[in-house]
Design a protein around this motif. Structure first.
Motif, PDB file in Angstrom:
ATOM      1  N   UNK A 167       0.855  -1.190   0.000  1.00 10.76           N
ATOM      2  CA  UNK A 167       0.000   0.000   0.000  1.00 10.76           C
ATOM      3  C   UNK A 167       0.888   1.236   0.000  1.00 10.76           C
ATOM      4  N   UNK A 168       0.628   2.127  -0.934  1.00 12.93           N
ATOM      5  CA  UNK A 168       1.396   3.370  -1.041  1.00 12.93           C
ATOM      6  C   UNK A 168       0.449   4.560  -0.996  1.00 12.93           C
ATOM      7  N   UNK A 169       0.988   5.681  -0.600  1.00 11.52           N
ATOM      8  CA  UNK A 169       0.177   6.893  -0.505  1.00 11.52           C
ATOM      9  C   UNK A 169       0.698   7.926  -1.495  1.00 11.52           C
ATOM     10  N   UNK A 170      -0.223   8.523  -2.245  1.00 10.35           N
ATOM     11  CA  UNK A 170       0.127   9.641  -3.108  1.00 10.35           C
ATOM     12  C   UNK A 170      -0.836  10.783  -2.837  1.00 10.35           C
ATOM     13  N   UNK A 171      -0.864  11.797  -3.705  1.00 18.13           N
ATOM     14  CA  UNK A 171      -1.695  12.976  -3.463  1.00 18.13           C
ATOM     15  C   UNK A 171      -3.184  12.664  -3.499  1.00 18.13           C
ATOM     16  N   UNK A 172      -3.545  11.530  -4.088  1.00 18.33           N
ATOM     17  CA  UNK A 172      -4.954  11.142  -4.163  1.00 18.33           C
ATOM     18  C   UNK A 172      -5.377  10.175  -3.061  1.00 18.33           C
ATOM     19  N   UNK A 173      -4.451   9.856  -2.168  1.00 16.71           N
ATOM     20  CA  UNK A 173      -4.764   8.933  -1.079  1.00 16.71           C
ATOM     21  C   UNK A 173      -3.967   7.653  -1.187  1.00 16.71           C
ATOM     22  N   UNK A 174      -4.512   6.584  -0.619  1.00 14.81           N
ATOM     23  CA  UNK A 174      -3.812   5.312  -0.609  1.00 14.81           C
ATOM     24  C   UNK A 174      -4.196   4.483  -1.836  1.00 14.81           C
ATOM     25  N   UNK A 175      -3.254   3.698  -2.309  1.00 10.69           N
ATOM     26  CA  UNK A 175      -3.521   2.812  -3.434  1.00 10.69           C
ATOM     27  C   UNK A 175      -2.689   1.539  -3.278  1.00 10.69           C
ATOM     28  N   UNK A 176      -3.148   0.483  -3.915  1.00 11.66           N
ATOM     29  CA  UNK A 176      -2.422  -0.783  -3.904  1.00 11.66           C
ATOM     30  C   UNK A 176      -1.391  -0.782  -5.022  1.00 11.66           C
ATOM     31  N   UNK A 177      -0.172  -1.155  -4.699  1.00 13.85           N
ATOM     32  CA  UNK A 177       0.890  -1.257  -5.702  1.00 13.85           C
ATOM     33  C   UNK A 177       1.491  -2.655  -5.634  1.00 13.85           C
ATOM     34  N   UNK A 178       2.041  -3.072  -6.755  1.00 13.46           N
ATOM     35  CA  UNK A 178       2.714  -4.359  -6.815  1.00 13.46           C
ATOM     36  C   UNK A 178       4.220  -4.125  -6.779  1.00 13.46           C
ATOM     37  N   UNK A 179       4.879  -4.876  -5.940  1.00 11.39           N
ATOM     38  CA  UNK A 179       6.306  -4.698  -5.698  1.00 11.39           C
ATOM     39  C   UNK A 179       7.047  -5.972  -6.075  1.00 11.39           C
ATOM     40  N   UNK A 180       8.168  -5.815  -6.779  1.00 12.34           N
ATOM     41  CA  UNK A 180       9.025  -6.941  -7.117  1.00 12.34           C
ATOM     42  C   UNK A 180      10.296  -6.864  -6.285  1.00 12.34           C
ATOM     43  N   UNK A 181      10.535  -7.900  -5.492  1.00 14.16           N
ATOM     44  CA  UNK A 181      11.770  -8.009  -4.724  1.00 14.16           C
ATOM     45  C   UNK A 181      12.744  -8.876  -5.514  1.00 14.16           C
ATOM     46  N   UNK A 182      13.846  -8.279  -5.961  1.00 12.86           N
ATOM     47  CA  UNK A 182      14.812  -8.987  -6.789  1.00 12.86           C
ATOM     48  C   UNK A 182      15.770  -9.755  -5.888  1.00 12.86           C
ATOM     49  N   UNK A 183      15.637 -11.066  -5.880  1.00  9.58           N
ATOM     50  CA  UNK A 183      16.440 -11.884  -4.975  1.00  9.58           C
ATOM     51  C   UNK A 183      17.701 -12.431  -5.628  1.00  9.58           C
ATOM     52  N   UNK A 184      17.698 -12.503  -6.949  1.00 15.67           N
ATOM     53  CA  UNK A 184      18.879 -12.977  -7.667  1.00 15.67           C
ATOM     54  C   UNK A 184      18.893 -12.355  -9.047  1.00 15.67           C
ATOM     55  N   UNK A 185      20.072 -11.954  -9.502  1.00 14.33           N
ATOM     56  CA  UNK A 185      20.203 -11.440 -10.875  1.00 14.33           C
ATOM     57  C   UNK A 185      21.633 -11.672 -11.342  1.00 14.33           C
ATOM     58  N   UNK A 186      21.814 -12.649 -12.222  1.00 16.81           N
ATOM     59  CA  UNK A 186      23.158 -12.951 -12.725  1.00 16.81           C
ATOM     60  C   UNK A 186      23.717 -11.793 -13.550  1.00 16.81           C
ATOM     61  N   UNK A 187      22.829 -11.103 -14.287  1.00 19.96           N
ATOM     62  CA  UNK A 187      23.298 -10.049 -15.184  1.00 19.96           C
ATOM     63  C   UNK A 187      23.791  -8.812 -14.441  1.00 19.96           C
ATOM     64  N   UNK A 188      23.236  -8.559 -13.250  1.00 23.31           N
ATOM     65  CA  UNK A 188      23.607  -7.359 -12.499  1.00 23.31           C
ATOM     66  C   UNK A 188      23.373  -7.606 -11.014  1.00 23.31           C
ATOM     67  N   UNK A 189      24.394  -8.084 -10.342  1.00 26.06           N
ATOM     68  CA  UNK A 189      24.275  -8.402  -8.924  1.00 26.06           C
ATOM     69  C   UNK A 189      23.969  -7.208  -8.049  1.00 26.06           C
ATOM     70  N   UNK A 190      24.208  -5.992  -8.564  1.00 24.48           N
ATOM     71  CA  UNK A 190      23.967  -4.798  -7.762  1.00 24.48           C
ATOM     72  C   UNK A 190      22.496  -4.574  -7.457  1.00 24.48           C
ATOM     73  N   UNK A 191      21.612  -5.158  -8.269  1.00 24.75           N
ATOM     74  CA  UNK A 191      20.177  -4.945  -8.056  1.00 24.75           C
ATOM     75  C   UNK A 191      19.598  -5.959  -7.071  1.00 24.75           C
ATOM     76  N   UNK A 192      20.383  -6.959  -6.676  1.00 23.41           N
ATOM     77  CA  UNK A 192      19.865  -7.971  -5.755  1.00 23.41           C
ATOM     78  C   UNK A 192      19.522  -7.333  -4.418  1.00 23.41           C
ATOM     79  N   UNK A 193      18.334  -7.645  -3.938  1.00 22.08           N
ATOM     80  CA  UNK A 193      17.829  -7.054  -2.699  1.00 22.08           C
ATOM     81  C   UNK A 193      16.997  -5.812  -2.919  1.00 22.08           C
ATOM     82  N   UNK A 194      16.988  -5.283  -4.137  1.00 23.81           N
ATOM     83  CA  UNK A 194      16.196  -4.099  -4.430  1.00 23.81           C
ATOM     84  C   UNK A 194      14.723  -4.457  -4.566  1.00 23.81           C
ATOM     85  N   UNK A 195      13.865  -3.508  -4.233  1.00 23.35           N
ATOM     86  CA  UNK A 195      12.432  -3.626  -4.469  1.00 23.35           C
ATOM     87  C   UNK A 195      12.027  -2.588  -5.510  1.00 23.35           C
TER      88      UNK A 195
END
Length: 213
Positions: free
Chosen positions: A184-212
């Motif tokens: 759930x995220x809040x913007x100027x219009x109130x609360x809304x549901x958002x979809x989040x991807x948690x990157x747990x592994x990435x061979x091409x770019x390890x720097x993004x691992x752990x990012x949401x």
């Protein structure tokens, strides 16, 4: 070559539709056809596997479902030159492979029967691995969706941490592993549901691992 897992209704199938076309769905959950109208500009092919996971099907349904999934993979890889192949879901691929192994490899009468020894799982795992290796060695993009299950402590209490329901080696096989979640995220219009991807592994770019994202 990506695996993505989530609880029901978070958007695994919708996410798979965003990959490059043509998209070939091998669908055990019958969730891709209802969404196809949202992607009318894309070239999509759907093969629905008649597998009723919720109803705990008998041995014939389990074994035949695995055979049908394997055949569908072979047919796509033999004809498709580009695009994306989606296994929705590989939770069912692994579950039906276990039944197939118990019935076809060991001659048991019930797919829920226990194997005699732990090393008996080797041929069953190898059968599953052959299907996965065909996908990973192809020139297509590969999306393997999986359901998630909540981990519990020794007393059976939920821990709020979810893990994918797939064959454990798949974690090492894929290039990218992502958990999808709703938030759930809040913007100027109130609360809304958002979809989040948690990157747990990435061979091409390890720097993004752990990012949401």
């Amino acid at each position: 070559k990506m695996a993505v897992y989530a609880k029901a209704g978070v958007g695994k199938t919708h996410f798979a539709y965003t990959f490059p076309e043509p998209i070939y769905f091998i669908d055990t959950e019958h969730g891709s056809a209802p969404l196809v109208s949202r992607f009318q500009d894309k070239e999509v092919y759907i093969c629905e596997i008649d597998y009723k996971a919720v109803n705990e099907p008998g041995e014939d349904e389990d074994v035949q479902a695995f055979i049908d999934m394997k055949t569908a993979v072979d047919n796509v890889l033999a004809t498709a030159k580009s695009g994306t192949i989606v296994i929705d879901s590989c939770s069912d691929l692994w579950k039906t492979c276990q039944a197939y192994g118990k019935i076809k490899l060991y001659g048991l009468k019930d797919p829920k029967s226990r194997l005699k020894a732990q090393w008996d799982w080797g041929p069953i795992t190898a059968t599953h691995k052959r299907v996965i290796n065909k996908l990973l060695s192809s020139n297509l993009n590969v999306v393997l969706t999986a359901r998630s299950t909540e981990e519990r402590d020794s007393m059976g209490n939920p821990l709020g941490v979810y893990k994918p329901q797939f064959q454990k080696d798949l974690w090492f096989d894929v290039d990218v592993l992502v958990e999808l979640k709703k938030s759930v995220a809040k913007d100027k219009n109130g609360f809304k549901t958002v979809r989040v991807a948690n990157i747990q592994k990435c061979r091409q770019n390890g720097k993004v691992e752990g990012m949401e994202v």
